[in-house]
Design an enzyme around this catalytic site. Structure first.
Site, PDB file in Angstrom:
ATOM      1  N   GLY A  53      67.982  69.126  72.278  1.00 29.37           N
ATOM      2  CA  GLY A  53      68.171  69.812  71.007  1.00 29.37           C
ATOM      3  C   GLY A  53      67.366  69.115  69.931  1.00 29.37           C
ATOM      4  O   GLY A  53      66.420  68.370  70.215  1.00 29.37           O
ATOM      5  N   LEU A  54      67.722  69.337  68.692  1.00 35.27           N
ATOM      6  CA  LEU A  54      66.942  68.738  67.609  1.00 35.27           C
ATOM      7  C   LEU A  54      66.924  67.218  67.709  1.00 35.27           C
ATOM      8  O   LEU A  54      65.879  66.596  67.509  1.00 35.27           O
ATOM      9  CB  LEU A  54      67.507  69.173  66.261  1.00 35.27           C
ATOM     10  CG  LEU A  54      67.245  70.624  65.886  1.00 35.27           C
ATOM     11  CD1 LEU A  54      67.880  70.954  64.543  1.00 35.27           C
ATOM     12  CD2 LEU A  54      65.749  70.909  65.825  1.00 35.27           C
ATOM     13  N   ALA A  55      68.071  66.604  68.011  1.00 33.70           N
ATOM     14  CA  ALA A  55      68.110  65.146  68.105  1.00 33.70           C
ATOM     15  C   ALA A  55      67.349  64.661  69.335  1.00 33.70           C
ATOM     16  O   ALA A  55      66.459  63.809  69.240  1.00 33.70           O
ATOM     17  CB  ALA A  55      69.552  64.656  68.131  1.00 33.70           C
ATOM     18  N   SER A 295      76.095  83.100  59.413  1.00 31.56           N
ATOM     19  CA  SER A 295      75.683  81.910  58.677  1.00 31.56           C
ATOM     20  C   SER A 295      76.447  81.720  57.371  1.00 31.56           C
ATOM     21  O   SER A 295      76.734  82.670  56.641  1.00 31.56           O
ATOM     22  CB  SER A 295      74.186  82.002  58.356  1.00 31.56           C
ATOM     23  OG  SER A 295      73.815  80.992  57.444  1.00 31.56           O
ATOM     24  N   ARG A 341      83.648  74.164  54.217  1.00 25.59           N
ATOM     25  CA  ARG A 341      84.106  75.003  55.324  1.00 25.59           C
ATOM     26  C   ARG A 341      85.588  74.836  55.624  1.00 25.59           C
ATOM     27  O   ARG A 341      86.271  75.805  55.923  1.00 25.59           O
ATOM     28  CB  ARG A 341      83.285  74.680  56.584  1.00 25.59           C
ATOM     29  CG  ARG A 341      81.845  75.128  56.465  1.00 25.59           C
ATOM     30  CD  ARG A 341      81.018  74.673  57.634  1.00 25.59           C
ATOM     31  NE  ARG A 341      79.676  75.240  57.556  1.00 25.59           N
ATOM     32  CZ  ARG A 341      78.708  74.967  58.414  1.00 25.59           C
ATOM     33  NH1 ARG A 341      78.941  74.136  59.417  1.00 25.59           N
ATOM     34  NH2 ARG A 341      77.516  75.508  58.284  1.00 25.59           N
ATOM     35  N   ARG A 446      82.096  68.436  58.113  1.00 26.15           N
ATOM     36  CA  ARG A 446      80.644  68.465  57.893  1.00 26.15           C
ATOM     37  C   ARG A 446      80.290  69.544  56.892  1.00 26.15           C
ATOM     38  O   ARG A 446      80.719  70.694  57.013  1.00 26.15           O
ATOM     39  CB  ARG A 446      79.905  68.730  59.204  1.00 26.15           C
ATOM     40  CG  ARG A 446      78.388  68.820  59.031  1.00 26.15           C
ATOM     41  CD  ARG A 446      77.689  69.018  60.355  1.00 26.15           C
ATOM     42  NE  ARG A 446      77.979  70.294  60.963  1.00 26.15           N
ATOM     43  CZ  ARG A 446      77.347  71.437  60.682  1.00 26.15           C
ATOM     44  NH1 ARG A 446      76.409  71.466  59.751  1.00 26.15           N
ATOM     45  NH2 ARG A 446      77.660  72.551  61.309  1.00 26.15           N
TER      46      ARG A 446
END
Length: 648
Positions: A53-55, A295, A341, A446
């Site tokens: 993934g991104l990481a 989103s 959130r 988060r």
């Protein structure tokens, strides 16, 4: 708290952050004090990176570019299928392009506050600092961020902030950023610095003399088990939200890599910190296996509301303004629809519990774009959110341009994960954990658009700068398949696989997963109680016992077998679920996404207990039948004043 649920071990601390200098200088100082590895020696060192993934993708590409020999593992057919591709709304960075008061310090403050003061100051400040470099990196790679008319990069707002710091590519930001990392990774594969292992799943960690030295993996196409060795191991395998069965995660997302590393000695931190996302398409039926995220960026222009009266089933277009309750704007006037959130999710649950929810079962609220379309015009709304609207229409059969969307909270992200220090190294020397797989940056909640920020910060900038200090101690002992630790790990995996195949019961792995997920959602979901968590802790061992005596896994392990894959992952989810409930039960406070009904303010907000719970809960695995060990890492705040969160 009954002592038989856990025992208390020695406290732990992160000793890698240089706290003898001001916080704004600590990252630079850590990089300067850390030992380096010269280019000639890097070519002699091997690093395993699990996950793309991104990481993981950015880390493997960057380490390959630096000259290390990298082995990259992923269980999808392509790195482009990593779950980061599903991220929609944007990535945060403290660029202050809008000149609206943003700064590194404000992003740092917003993130600590958004996490309800349960994150490390040092890690969060570093993340805010590095954020400004991520955007430049992505632009240089050709990531097509949205731009204003004059050509400058555009920004929008996300929950928990009063500035516009979120860079985006329509509703496909994760996909576009992942493609940037993927191209960088493919370049290193072509250059020969990265060795690729597609459709391969890590099933155990090999630990030699206390150091992480390799992994046991299974080829998901042929079933072949193999061992792989390195000087360091990096886990970038994402979060564990699928413990709830229904979540916004990809169906394949699991906890196996980090959980089996946990059983090898890696501490698991704050497992009860899970995030409920407020804008998901509501559940449709009993046999649904996946939820779809809308989103958070939609809350920039969409207005959230429910009817004022209970049981109002009229077409939303027929309900006059005076009979609508825009409850987020009413309760939180300073932030309105852009509250964090956890707050938006609990508020939606509350109005539905009052009987004012909409749609089937009353489990939904409206996200209405009528005012935005009137104010901006439909073409402008299409330009910003068109692909999200199209996705909603395809799934629900409703046109969100003319009828308000229906949304409801669902499991999304996990703030808990393997414990790491400032260098991103776990409690097992030589094993580093990055992205959502670690616990480090988000506290108990988060903020939206910060997952992409953390993943790329860890992969491109942090890990490559900190792993050198560990590798400076190399060369390590040469090991191969014959080493006793490798033999033991491989035999352990073989025995578990054979046991799963031999049970030949009557229930599928999916049926156990569904039962476990519903139990966790009901008793360890948006609201937790002492009574409910104890019920869960009574039931989970029964589910585990039945699983290991009555699961049915068809086929064999010498070939493609997705039922076997799922069975192993569900076995890990069952064990993780128990630890999550123990963690949630022991934390007798509310903070962020962890909401204990017994700990709330008079107006229903999360009520922290800083005197007793201002710490990271890092859990140590113990052999079956013995309670886990709790290690506390005290959280100290020098630069952010501890306060009751308020978004009003």
């Amino acid at each position: 708290m009954p002592l038989d649920l856990f025992t208390v071990g020695d406290p732990i601390a992160d000793t890698k952050a240089p706290t003898d200098v001001p916080i704004g200088e600590r990252w630079s100082e850590r990089k300067f004090r850390g030992r380096l590895v010269n280019p000639a020696n890097r070519r002699k060192m091997t690093i395993i990176v699990v996950g793309t993934g991104l990481a993981g993708g950015s880390a493997a590409a960057t380490l390959g570019e630096a000259g290390y020999k990298v082995k990259s593992f992923w269980y999808q057919d392509s790195p482009r299928r990593a779950h980061s591709v599903a991220a929609q709304g944007g990535i945060n960075a403290a660029k202050n392009y809008r000149n609206d008061g943003d700064s590194v310090h404000r992003l740092f403050y917003d993130t600590v506050k958004g996490g309800d003061f349960r994150a490390r100051e040092n890690n969060v400040h570093r993340l805010a600092e590095v954020s400004v470099n991520i955007i430049d990196q992505a632009v240089a790679q050709g990531v097509p961020f949205a731009r204003e008319y004059g050509g400058l990069l555009d920004n929008r707002s996300f929950g928990g902030t009063q500035v516009s710091r979120t860079f985006y590519a329509r509703g496909q930001t994760g996909q576009q950023l992942l493609y940037g990392a993927y191209q960088a990774l493919e370049r290193q594969i072509a250059a020969g610095t990265v060795e690729q292992h597609a459709r391969t799943e890590m099933l155990d960690l090999i630990v030699v003399d206390g150091r992480a030295r390799g992994i046991v993996a299974r080829d998901l196409v042929t079933g072949e088990l193999s061992t792989h060795f390195a000087d360091a191991v990096v886990l970038a395998t994402g979060g564990y939200g699928n413990v709830f069965y229904l979540s916004t995660n990809a169906m394949g997302s699991n906890t196996t890599a980090i959980w089996r590393a946990h059983k090898r000695g890696a501490y698991f931190a704050n497992p009860c910190y899970t995030q409920i996302h407020p804008t998901c398409i509501p559940v449709k039926g009993d046999y649904q296996s996946k939820l779809t995220l809308m989103s958070e960026s939609l809350r920039n222009d969409g207005r959230v509301w429910v009817p004022k009266e209970r049981g109002d089933t009229r077409d939303p277009r027929q309900i006059p303004e005076a009979e609508r309750d825009y409850y987020l704007e009413r309760i939180y006037p300073s932030f309105g629809n852009l509250v964090p959130r956890d707050i938006a999710s609990r508020a939606a649950k509350n109005v539905c519990d009052e009987g004012r929810g909409v749609g089937p079962g009353g489990l939904g609220v409206y996200l209405d774009f009528a005012e935005a379309i009137e104010r901006l015009g439909r073409p402008a709304v299409e330009a910003k959110y068109g692909n999200l609207f199209d996705m909603y229409a395809q799934i629900t059969g409703e046109d969100p341009y003319s009828v308000p969307m229906r949304i409801y909270p669902a499991v999304h992200y996990t703030m808990g994960g393997l414990w790491v220090d400032y260098d991103l190294q776990s409690s097992i020397p030589g094993m580093f954990v990055i992205g959502e797989a670690n616990f480090s940056d988000h506290g108990a909640n988060r903020l939206g658009a910060s997952a992409l920020m953390q993943g790329l910060a860890d992969g491109y900038f942090v890990l490559p700068a900190t792993i050198t200090d560990y590798l400076a101690d190399a060369p390590f002992e040469q090991i191969d398949d014959s080493h006793p630790a490798a033999v033991e790990a491989l035999q352990g995996v073989q025995e578990q696989v054979q046991k799963l195949l031999s049970i030949n019961g009557t229930r599928t792995p999916a049926s156990f997963h569904r039962e476990l997920g519903k139990l966790m959602w009901d008793l360890c979901g948006m609201e937790r109680t002492d009574e409910g968590l104890r019920k869960a802790l009574d039931r989970i061992p029964e589910i585990r016992q039945e699983f290991w005596t009555n699961v049915k896994v068809s086929g064999d392990w010498h070939s493609f077998n997705q039922t076997l894959e799922m069975a192993g992952r569900v076995a890990d989810f069952i064990e993780l679920a128990e630890l999550m409930c123990v963690d949630a039960l022991h934390r007798r406070e509310s903070c962020g996404g962890h909401f204990r009904a017994e700990s709330q303010t008079p107006d229903g907000e999360a009520l922290r207990d800083d005197e007793n719970f201002a710490y990271v809960a890092a859990w140590e695995w113990t052999p079956e039948g013995q309670p886990p060990v709790l290690h506390r890492e005290a959280l100290e705040y020098e630069y952010v004043h501890l306060a009751q969160r308020s978004y009003k």
